[in-house]
Scaffold this motif. Structure first.
Motif, PDB file in Angstrom:
ATOM      1  N   GLU A  27       5.201  12.020  -2.958  1.00  0.00           N
ATOM      2  CA  GLU A  27       4.112  12.928  -3.298  1.00  0.00           C
ATOM      3  C   GLU A  27       2.812  12.510  -2.624  1.00  0.00           C
ATOM      4  N   GLN A  28       2.032  13.509  -2.137  1.00  0.00           N
ATOM      5  CA  GLN A  28       0.697  13.262  -1.625  1.00  0.00           C
ATOM      6  C   GLN A  28      -0.290  13.392  -2.775  1.00  0.00           C
TER       7      GLN A  28
ATOM      8  N   LYS B 235       1.678   9.019  -0.992  1.00  0.00           N
ATOM      9  CA  LYS B 235       0.971   9.111   0.291  1.00  0.00           C
ATOM     10  C   LYS B 235      -0.461   9.560  -0.010  1.00  0.00           C
ATOM     11  N   ILE B 236      -1.433   8.906   0.611  1.00  0.00           N
ATOM     12  CA  ILE B 236      -2.832   9.272   0.385  1.00  0.00           C
ATOM     13  C   ILE B 236      -3.589   9.254   1.706  1.00  0.00           C
ATOM     14  N   GLY B 237      -4.425  10.263   1.910  1.00  0.00           N
ATOM     15  CA  GLY B 237      -5.343  10.270   3.043  1.00  0.00           C
ATOM     16  C   GLY B 237      -6.615   9.537   2.653  1.00  0.00           C
TER      17      GLY B 237
ATOM     18  N   ASP C 133     -11.059   8.048  -0.783  1.00  0.00           N
ATOM     19  CA  ASP C 133     -10.518   9.330  -0.316  1.00  0.00           C
ATOM     20  C   ASP C 133     -11.412  10.492  -0.732  1.00  0.00           C
TER      21      ASP C 133
ATOM     22  N   TRP D 239      -3.535   8.006   7.052  1.00  0.00           N
ATOM     23  CA  TRP D 239      -2.572   8.233   5.990  1.00  0.00           C
ATOM     24  C   TRP D 239      -2.007   6.881   5.603  1.00  0.00           C
TER      25      TRP D 239
ATOM     26  N   THR E 231       0.892   5.029   2.951  1.00  0.00           N
ATOM     27  CA  THR E 231       1.913   5.184   1.923  1.00  0.00           C
ATOM     28  C   THR E 231       2.065   3.827   1.251  1.00  0.00           C
TER      29      THR E 231
END
Ligand SMILES: [Mg+2]
Ligand SMILES: [Mg+2]
Lengths: 433, 433
Positions: free
Chosen positions: A2-3, A18-20, A39, A71, A73
């Motif tokens: 999941e983002q 996952k994160i930007g 973020d 990105w 993870t």
């Protein structure tokens, strides 16, 4: 996988996500890197362990620069040592946008440099926290007035006449004529109250004032409610309920941000206790004179910052100062029923030296009285023709007030200067970015 | 005895209450008067029976004029014959403010006359209903973006540079220099998205355009969201969800007002069905050419009102037209990955000939591409220095859009002209009241 956003970490503990993000800072040893990440929704730490991610990713992590975007993870873990409470164990990094020589470094910068880079400075934790609180105050304002049965009625910004004089007004060519930028939507809100009972405006206002104090902005946002069939005493109850509601919502929803700013929640809690004290202008003059600190002070003058601060210091909560001399207040205020030299009005003074955050009054309802007041002020009643109509066709008792968003925020956040509380401040010498 | 608002009548059936009201119309016989009343919250009927109130009050009722204000007391009754559902059996009337020769009578008036009296016209039932719906759309906008994790970040109105040229910009002296009134907060919201992830502005914008169409206002309100780490496809999902949310909330909360306007709720219900259709610009050109109605139409042109209406008519819901020619769109849009002549963008066309209500795009992320586009447009990249910084320090994919409040309202309310949907419209020849 999941983002997610950092702010939602609590819902994903021990999950791989996952994160930007952007890098705000980092610390590395030979075997482990600690990445400070953001973020936009929050700030937290990413941990990169060489033996877990392998040589290549670890090298990438070591070379990251401030504000590089990527990105990542990894797995969310609870982290009780940090105020945020969570961190991420990074297992992969994919750089999106490089960043070289980001101008705002962890060292101290001067205020002019920071304001020149306001478009970037907003990424830093203090401005970020203040803007989150600003957003909460805006949100709570709509909640409050919607719940109380008000409708938002937008007053125009461009107006065709400048009856009170043009010295503090911005002027622009409007095709074949001239227009002025609004200093207040009040007169329009009065028309609105006669049509919708309870209305409020919430928009930008403009004052071309050559002041350079920590309380002044050239462009600022005001909330201006206006209520039909309402006398001043009821209006004061709306005002204190509104202000306490704002403070309570910031306490409830912005504890993390208040902590970043070092604002003591116990101090703010005092401001949610109602009612706020009410003193008259007469009493205020007495208190100031009795203090021995304002020896030259005479009845009839308006208060400056030192007087407001002294008065506010005598109370635990914000305090209403009521019924000022007619001579120093606006023409549209309702005359006092028994004192010909006073009007029915009140300013709300914030504690801790933050000064006036609300000005309000009951409005004059009598057509002839208003015309005479306009003339006394050296103005032409013709410039007020539509406003005077409101007293010709079913005039009713009505009251209203204006709250300055940024002054209120300066007080709630405990900041030194009002410029900190608006995303892109406009000041005497600042129109950039 | 409780003082209530008309809108709360349902909670006071068979109770005696006090209400502050204005008279909108009346009918009298020798024994009974029917007063049409409003208090700003709603409209209903007061019944005055001579044998109940006595000679004196009955005479007062008979002499009431349009827009006289008064306190009435009486008992609320259900009234199934009226759309509102309740009326009041009046037992006392206390006149507050007289009203002689109220200019807006039940007869027909021309639009210029009505707009000259906009401060009074807002009291009439149609403008009243439209402003209630406007308020609901504003309220729902905050609810939507707050729920979706956006923060409101106010873009400045006064800006120091006018890179795209000054012909459609209002200009003002800003102390020793010049400032311009904002046409859009987008560039500032892009800075905001890099700091807060998801932001929106909602404020007045200004276009000094000499157009006199039914779709143009000089001063209008825009909602401009901007989202980091988001591609255009996800942005379109936010857009359609937002528009459907607005329509659904108006249906749910403004049925009374829609009825006054004669707007068919079943038509509006169609617009809450998602997804909205998506067609490419290429496909739109094909459809227009195949229709035989636009024989001269060439690939590459922008659409006007006739083309937009034709395209919208081919669909039951609003329709996205995607990926326009680069040459007719703004410099900051992301280039198409495989078609050098296109950009990644979409306009949302409203049904029923109401035209474009949203324009949006994914934004270009590459510094060098943006600089070349700015130069191609004949502009100086220096004027975009802070904006270009966003691509120097951690550029990320991001998308955004702008929704015009008044155009959207014109569509939802089914009005003919955008001027009906703002309290005090500013038009080419109108800056009053
Ligand atoms: Mg209401
Ligand atoms: Mg957020």
């Amino acid at each position: 996988m999941e983002q997610i956003s950092i702010v939602d970490s609590k819902d994903h503990v021990d999950e791989r996500v996952k994160i930007g993000v952007w890098l705000t800072d980092k610390r590395s040893s030979g075997k482990i890197s600690f990445l400070q990440l953001r973020d936009g929704t929050a700030f937290f730490q990413g941990v990169v362990v060489k033996s877990v991610v392998g040589e290549e990713i670890f090298e990438i992590a070591k070379k990251l620069r401030q504000e590089t975007s990527m990105w990542i993870t990894g797995t969310i873990h609870q982290d009780d040592r940090s105020h945020f409470g969570y961190e991420i164990e990074v297992d992969n990094i994919e750089v999106i946008g490089e960043s070289n020589d980001y101008p705002i470094t962890p060292k101290e910068h001067g205020i002019d440099f920071l304001l020149d880079h306001r478009h970037l400075w907003l990424r830093s934790s203090r401005p970020h926290a203040i803007m989150e609180i600003r957003n909460e105050v805006i949100r709570a304002t709509y909640e409050f007035f919607n719940n109380e049965g008000f409708i938002k009625l937008d007053a125009p910004i461009l107006t065709g006449s400048a009856p009170e004089g043009t010295t503090e007004l911005f002027k622009t060519k409007y095709f074949d004529r001239e227009a002025y930028l609004s200093q207040s939507g009040q007169l329009y809100e009065e028309a609105g109250a006669m049509a919708f009972d309870k209305v409020f405006s919430f928009g930008p206002t403009f004052r071309a004032e050559k002041s350079k104090t920590r309380r002044h902005l050239i462009e600022f946002w005001m909330i201006e409610p206006e209520m039909a069939f309402m006398h001043q005493e009821q209006s004061l109850e709306v005002q204190e309920k509104y202000v306490a509601f704002l403070v309570q919502n910031v306490i409830d929803n912005c504890a993390y941000e208040l902590n970043i700013l070092g604002r003591d929640i116990d101090v703010l809690k005092k401001y949610t206790k109602l009612p706020y004290a009410r003193i008259t202008y007469d009493k205020a003059i007495e208190m100031l004179q009795a203090s021995g600190k304002f020896s030259d002070l005479q009845w009839g003058v308006d208060f400056g910052s030192p007087e407001e601060t002294f008065l506010a210091d005598q109370f635990e909560q914000p305090v209403f100062v009521m019924n000022y001399p007619k001579a120093i207040k606006a023409f549209y205020m309702k005359p006092h029923p028994t004192r010909d030299d006073l009007v029915i009005c009140a300013d709300l003074l914030a504690p801790e030296g933050y000064g006036e955050i609300i000005g309000g009054s009951e409005r004059a309802t009598n057509y002839d009285y208003l015309v005479s007041q306009i003339k006394k002020a050296g103005q032409d009643p013709k410039n007020y023709d539509w406003y005077l109509d409101l007293r010709k066709y079913g005039s009713v008792p009505h009251s209203g007030f204006g709250l300055g968003l940024e002054r209120t925020l300066t007080w709630i956040t405990g900041e030194d200067h009002v410029r900190e509380t608006i995303p892109f401040p406009r000041l005497l010498h600042r129109l950039y970015p």
